[in-house]
Design an enzyme around this catalytic site. Structure first.
Site, PDB file in Angstrom:
ATOM      1  N   GLY A 102      -5.583  -1.781  -7.107  1.00  0.00           N
ATOM      2  CA  GLY A 102      -4.301  -1.082  -6.953  1.00  0.00           C
ATOM      3  C   GLY A 102      -3.796  -1.131  -5.524  1.00  0.00           C
ATOM      4  O   GLY A 102      -4.533  -1.487  -4.605  1.00  0.00           O
ATOM      5  N   GLY A 190     -11.005  -2.152  -3.655  1.00  0.00           N
ATOM      6  CA  GLY A 190     -11.765  -0.943  -3.943  1.00  0.00           C
ATOM      7  C   GLY A 190     -13.155  -1.201  -4.498  1.00  0.00           C
ATOM      8  O   GLY A 190     -13.747  -2.268  -4.277  1.00  0.00           O
ATOM      9  N   ASP A 191     -13.661  -0.241  -5.242  1.00  0.00           N
ATOM     10  CA  ASP A 191     -15.046  -0.337  -5.728  1.00  0.00           C
ATOM     11  C   ASP A 191     -15.251  -1.571  -6.611  1.00  0.00           C
ATOM     12  O   ASP A 191     -16.250  -2.282  -6.475  1.00  0.00           O
ATOM     13  CB  ASP A 191     -15.447   0.950  -6.455  1.00  0.00           C
ATOM     14  N   GLY A 192     -14.297  -1.826  -7.519  1.00  0.00           N
ATOM     15  CA  GLY A 192     -14.408  -3.011  -8.374  1.00  0.00           C
ATOM     16  C   GLY A 192     -14.402  -4.290  -7.548  1.00  0.00           C
ATOM     17  O   GLY A 192     -15.220  -5.197  -7.754  1.00  0.00           O
ATOM     18  N   ASP A 221      -8.031   6.442  -3.633  1.00  0.00           N
ATOM     19  CA  ASP A 221      -8.765   7.594  -4.179  1.00  0.00           C
ATOM     20  C   ASP A 221      -9.877   8.096  -3.250  1.00  0.00           C
ATOM     21  O   ASP A 221     -10.412   9.160  -3.472  1.00  0.00           O
ATOM     22  CB  ASP A 221      -9.406   7.212  -5.527  1.00  0.00           C
ATOM     23  N   MET A 264      -2.782  11.053  -7.578  1.00  0.00           N
ATOM     24  CA  MET A 264      -3.786  10.071  -8.019  1.00  0.00           C
ATOM     25  C   MET A 264      -5.209  10.565  -7.793  1.00  0.00           C
ATOM     26  O   MET A 264      -5.459  11.460  -7.005  1.00  0.00           O
ATOM     27  CB  MET A 264      -3.566   8.753  -7.289  1.00  0.00           C
ATOM     28  N   ARG A 266      -8.556   8.930 -10.055  1.00  0.00           N
ATOM     29  CA  ARG A 266      -9.035   8.628 -11.406  1.00  0.00           C
ATOM     30  C   ARG A 266     -10.323   9.383 -11.718  1.00  0.00           C
ATOM     31  O   ARG A 266     -10.433  10.058 -12.722  1.00  0.00           O
ATOM     32  CB  ARG A 266      -9.297   7.132 -11.487  1.00  0.00           C
ATOM     33  N   MET A 378       4.459   6.808  -5.762  1.00  0.00           N
ATOM     34  CA  MET A 378       5.189   6.912  -4.487  1.00  0.00           C
ATOM     35  C   MET A 378       4.246   7.104  -3.311  1.00  0.00           C
ATOM     36  O   MET A 378       4.545   6.678  -2.199  1.00  0.00           O
ATOM     37  CB  MET A 378       6.168   8.079  -4.548  1.00  0.00           C
TER      38      MET A 378
HETATM   39  N1  LIG Z   1     -18.526  -5.510 -11.704  1.00  0.00           N
HETATM   40  C1  LIG Z   1     -17.622  -6.418 -11.303  1.00  0.00           C
HETATM   41  N2  LIG Z   1     -18.004  -7.692 -11.066  1.00  0.00           N
HETATM   42  C2  LIG Z   1     -17.110  -8.613 -10.663  1.00  0.00           C
HETATM   43  N3  LIG Z   1     -15.808  -8.364 -10.447  1.00  0.00           N
HETATM   44  C3  LIG Z   1     -15.364  -7.122 -10.667  1.00  0.00           C
HETATM   45  C4  LIG Z   1     -16.244  -6.086 -11.101  1.00  0.00           C
HETATM   46  N4  LIG Z   1     -15.534  -4.947 -11.241  1.00  0.00           N
HETATM   47  C5  LIG Z   1     -14.258  -5.275 -10.916  1.00  0.00           C
HETATM   48  N5  LIG Z   1     -14.157  -6.561 -10.551  1.00  0.00           N
HETATM   49  C6  LIG Z   1     -12.944  -7.269 -10.152  1.00  0.00           C
HETATM   50  O1  LIG Z   1     -12.426  -6.662  -8.961  1.00  0.00           O
HETATM   51  C7  LIG Z   1     -11.013  -6.638  -9.003  1.00  0.00           C
HETATM   52  C8  LIG Z   1     -10.492  -5.268  -8.702  1.00  0.00           C
HETATM   53  O2  LIG Z   1     -11.126  -4.283  -9.527  1.00  0.00           O
HETATM   54  P1  LIG Z   1     -10.357  -2.946  -9.967  1.00  0.00           P
HETATM   55  O3  LIG Z   1      -9.122  -3.322 -10.713  1.00  0.00           O
HETATM   56  O4  LIG Z   1     -11.330  -2.075 -10.624  1.00  0.00           O
HETATM   57  O5  LIG Z   1      -9.811  -2.325  -8.616  1.00  0.00           O
HETATM   58  P2  LIG Z   1     -10.598  -1.731  -7.381  1.00  0.00           P
HETATM   59  O6  LIG Z   1     -11.027  -2.812  -6.474  1.00  0.00           O
HETATM   60  O7  LIG Z   1     -11.663  -0.817  -7.861  1.00  0.00           O
HETATM   61  O8  LIG Z   1      -9.424  -0.962  -6.641  1.00  0.00           O
HETATM   62  P3  LIG Z   1      -8.802   0.465  -6.984  1.00  0.00           P
HETATM   63  O9  LIG Z   1      -9.674   1.141  -7.989  1.00  0.00           O
HETATM   64  O10 LIG Z   1      -8.790   1.176  -5.670  1.00  0.00           O
HETATM   65  O11 LIG Z   1      -7.443   0.195  -7.477  1.00  0.00           O
HETATM   66  C9  LIG Z   1     -10.583  -7.164 -10.364  1.00  0.00           C
HETATM   67  O12 LIG Z   1     -10.078  -8.472 -10.199  1.00  0.00           O
HETATM   68  C10 LIG Z   1     -11.851  -7.136 -11.194  1.00  0.00           C
HETATM   69  O13 LIG Z   1     -11.927  -8.210 -12.111  1.00  0.00           O
HETATM   70  O1  LIG Z   2      -1.537   1.691 -12.532  1.00  0.00           O
HETATM   71  P1  LIG Z   2      -2.551   0.949 -11.753  1.00  0.00           P
HETATM   72  O2  LIG Z   2      -1.994  -0.030 -10.795  1.00  0.00           O
HETATM   73  O3  LIG Z   2      -3.626   0.371 -12.600  1.00  0.00           O
HETATM   74  O4  LIG Z   2      -3.253   1.998 -10.791  1.00  0.00           O
HETATM   75  C1  LIG Z   2      -3.619   3.278 -11.144  1.00  0.00           C
HETATM   76  C2  LIG Z   2      -4.954   3.634 -10.583  1.00  0.00           C
HETATM   77  O5  LIG Z   2      -5.159   3.126  -9.297  1.00  0.00           O
HETATM   78  C3  LIG Z   2      -5.754   4.103  -8.459  1.00  0.00           C
HETATM   79  O6  LIG Z   2      -4.815   4.471  -7.498  1.00  0.00           O
HETATM   80  C4  LIG Z   2      -6.947   3.572  -7.698  1.00  0.00           C
HETATM   81  O7  LIG Z   2      -7.992   3.277  -8.544  1.00  0.00           O
HETATM   82  C5  LIG Z   2      -6.107   5.271  -9.385  1.00  0.00           C
HETATM   83  O8  LIG Z   2      -5.998   6.517  -8.788  1.00  0.00           O
HETATM   84  C6  LIG Z   2      -5.144   5.087 -10.493  1.00  0.00           C
HETATM   85  O9  LIG Z   2      -5.647   5.572 -11.715  1.00  0.00           O
HETATM   86 MG   LIG Z   3     -11.598   1.237  -8.503  1.00  0.00          MG
END
Ligand SMILES: Nc1ncnc2c1ncn2[C@@H]1O[C@H](COP(=O)(O)OP(=O)(O)OP(=O)(O)O)[C@@H](O)[C@H]1O
Ligand SMILES: O=P(O)(O)OC[C@H]1O[C@](O)(CO)[C@@H](O)[C@@H]1O
Ligand SMILES: [Mg+2]
Length: 473
Positions: A102, A190-192, A221, A264, A266, A378
């Protein structure tokens, strides 16, 4: 000192319970890499610095509050420029930057400062922007990034590179890195995203490539553990004040006015918690970590009635992940996920607004006026404020110094105020959450004077289950 560990963990044990959770280095799997003097020593801007380079043995302590006899605890490698670098800068480096997940205020600042840091500090000019997140490695065009291209991007919200969820195909990504001759990968997310960065690093290591992988933690977050705080968080909390102010103005202008603001968060309520503490106009803050209930003695409805009788108005701040168990009970649970596998949440702000309205309409004893404000996107789509900009600069430069020196498989971030290189496994092992048995949550409760909604038994259970959070709060 003794070394232990496998591919993932590089742990060094020292005296008096000192533990260094170190990050990988390219020389761990590419022996005899030549090193070169760091060109920064010839940089005019740095010539006044007393100690140019970080001492190789400098580490940052995770535990800041200590007792006379307590062990020294976990440490991380201190971030910063090194005397020796493993790339023959400037010619050899071919870097790329990708943003995933995000949006978050400051993404453009981090991109800008990686580009400017590489260029101005290390003379690197081959820097590619990967378009549209992880899948951009194999399905989109790239953008050539120069200081000129990124010059004023920090004034804009979003990310000039675009972002996405899902689409992480490790071998295709590493194929693309290899085919393009990229040897430094900067991954902002982020974490993902950091989990994705960890598997990219592992694949690169398996293939024996001289490619440094650096993660820069991004999350509105604030759910990334170990680091003090994530960039953009302060900006988001600041922006949330505008929504809370509006809710307060609306609520206090009308009899029995209630302003509900959804923010926000989650799985964690940091934005809601800090926005509440920052505002002082909030009467009740509801977060995912602290369960609450609506009906009966000690419930939310009772508290609303009491506060309206006392003050004539009230403001409720609710994090998007709060009360999801209650929603699931009253609505049919959707169980849908986004492209990255994150659970899609139902709109708790809208739901709670309807529930409160229904409740008071049913009672007939108190007419209320409820206004619901939903500023969720926003607060994250804006440019970062000045202090977040400074923070983003430090993150970007620390990442650049680490990668150029040959460190890899790390996320950079401040630990007790000092920037450090943190191994991916430490960042990815858990998510940061508000610990409701810590003092920070107590400060919220005492500022709002809201009930904790917890019975003595539940509180005891929380105290047993949740360890105190050493970093935030
Ligand atoms: N366990 C995983 N292994 C490999 N890739 C991952 C894994 N989890 C998430 N990803 C990849 O990381 C990218 C971002 O993950 P995600 O959409 O969960 O957002 P995020 O980095 O956690 O950011 P945020 O939660 O702050 O919006 C995606 O392209 C997703 O495919
Ligand atoms: O609508 P999107 O872009 O998936 O993002 C929403 C999520 O992104 C975050 O800002 C970050 O993980 C969460 O708080 C919220 O649930
Ligand atoms: Mg995340």
């Amino acid at each position: 000192m003794g070394h232990s560990g496998n591919l993932q963990l590089k742990v060094v044990n020292g005296d008096a319970g000192y533990v260094l959770e170190d990050v990988p280095h390219l020389t761990d799997y590419i022996p005899d890499l030549p090193t070169y003097p760091n060109p920064l020593q010839f940089n005019a801007a740095y010539s006044v610095v007393k100690q140019y380079f970080v001492n190789v043995d400098d580490t940052v302590s995770q535990k800041i509050v200590v007792h006379k006899d307590s062990p020294r605890g976990t440490h991380f490698r201190r971030a910063g420029p090194r005397q020796k670098v493993v790339y023959f800068v400037s010619d050899e480096v071919h870097a790329c930057i990708v943003t995933c997940g995000g949006l978050c205020p400051g993404l453009n600042t981090v991109i800008r400062e990686i580009v400017c840091g590489l260029y101005h500090m290390y003379g690197v000019s081959k820097i590619l922007g990967i378009d549209g997140g992880y899948r951009g490695f194999y399905s989109k065009n790239t953008i050539n990034l120069t200081p000129k291209v990124v010059n004023d991007i920090h004034k804009r919200g979003g990310t000039i590179l675009g972002t996405s969820r899902g689409g992480h195909d490790t071998s295709k990504i590493v194929d693309s890195i290899q085919d393009r001759g990229i040897n430094q990968v900067y991954i902002i997310g982020g974490d993902g995203t950091q989990k994705g960065a960890a598997v990219i690093y592992e694949e690169i290591r398996q293939r024996g490539l001289k490619v440094a992988v650096a993660g820069i933690p991004k999350t509105i977050d604030n759910d990334i553990p170990v680091i003090d705080k994530s960039f953009g968080f302060d900006t988001a909390v600041e922006e949330a004040q505008r929504a809370i102010n509006a809710a307060h103005v609306e609520a206090e202008s009308i009899e029995n006015g209630i302003g509900v603001v959804k923010l926000m968060g989650r799985y964690c309520g940091f934005i809601a918690m800090y926005a509440t503490l920052g505002s002082r106009d909030v009467d009740c803050c509801l977060i995912p970590e602290s369960p609450f209930y609506l009906e009966g003695e000690g419930g939310l409805y009772e508290f609303i009635e009491k506060r309206l009788k006392e003050n004539g108005h009230m403001v409720i701040v609710i994090a998007e992940g709060a009360g999801q168990d209650l929603l699931a009970e009253s609505l049919q649970s959707m169980n849908q996920q986004d492209a990255s596998g994150n659970k899609l949440l139902q709109d708790v702000g809208l739901w709670i607004s309807h529930k409160i309205k229904d409740h008071f309409a049913r009672l007939h004893k108190m007419a209320i006026n409820l206004k619901y404000i939903d500023p969720t996107y926003m607060i994250r789509a804006i440019p970062s404020n000045a202090s977040d900009n400074v923070y983003c600069t430090l993150l970007a430069q620390s990442a650049v110094h680490g990668a150029v020196a040959g460190y890899t498989g790390f996320t950079v971030g401040p630990v007790n105020g000092r920037h450090a290189y943190i191994p991916f496994n430490r960042i990815n092992e858990r998510q940061n959450q508000v610990v409701i048995t810590d003092r920070m949550w107590a400060r919220v409760l005492s500022s709002t004077n809201q009930p904790s909604f917890l019975s003595a038994n539940e509180l005891a259970k929380f105290k047993r289950e949740k360890p105190s959070c050493p970093v935030v709060g």
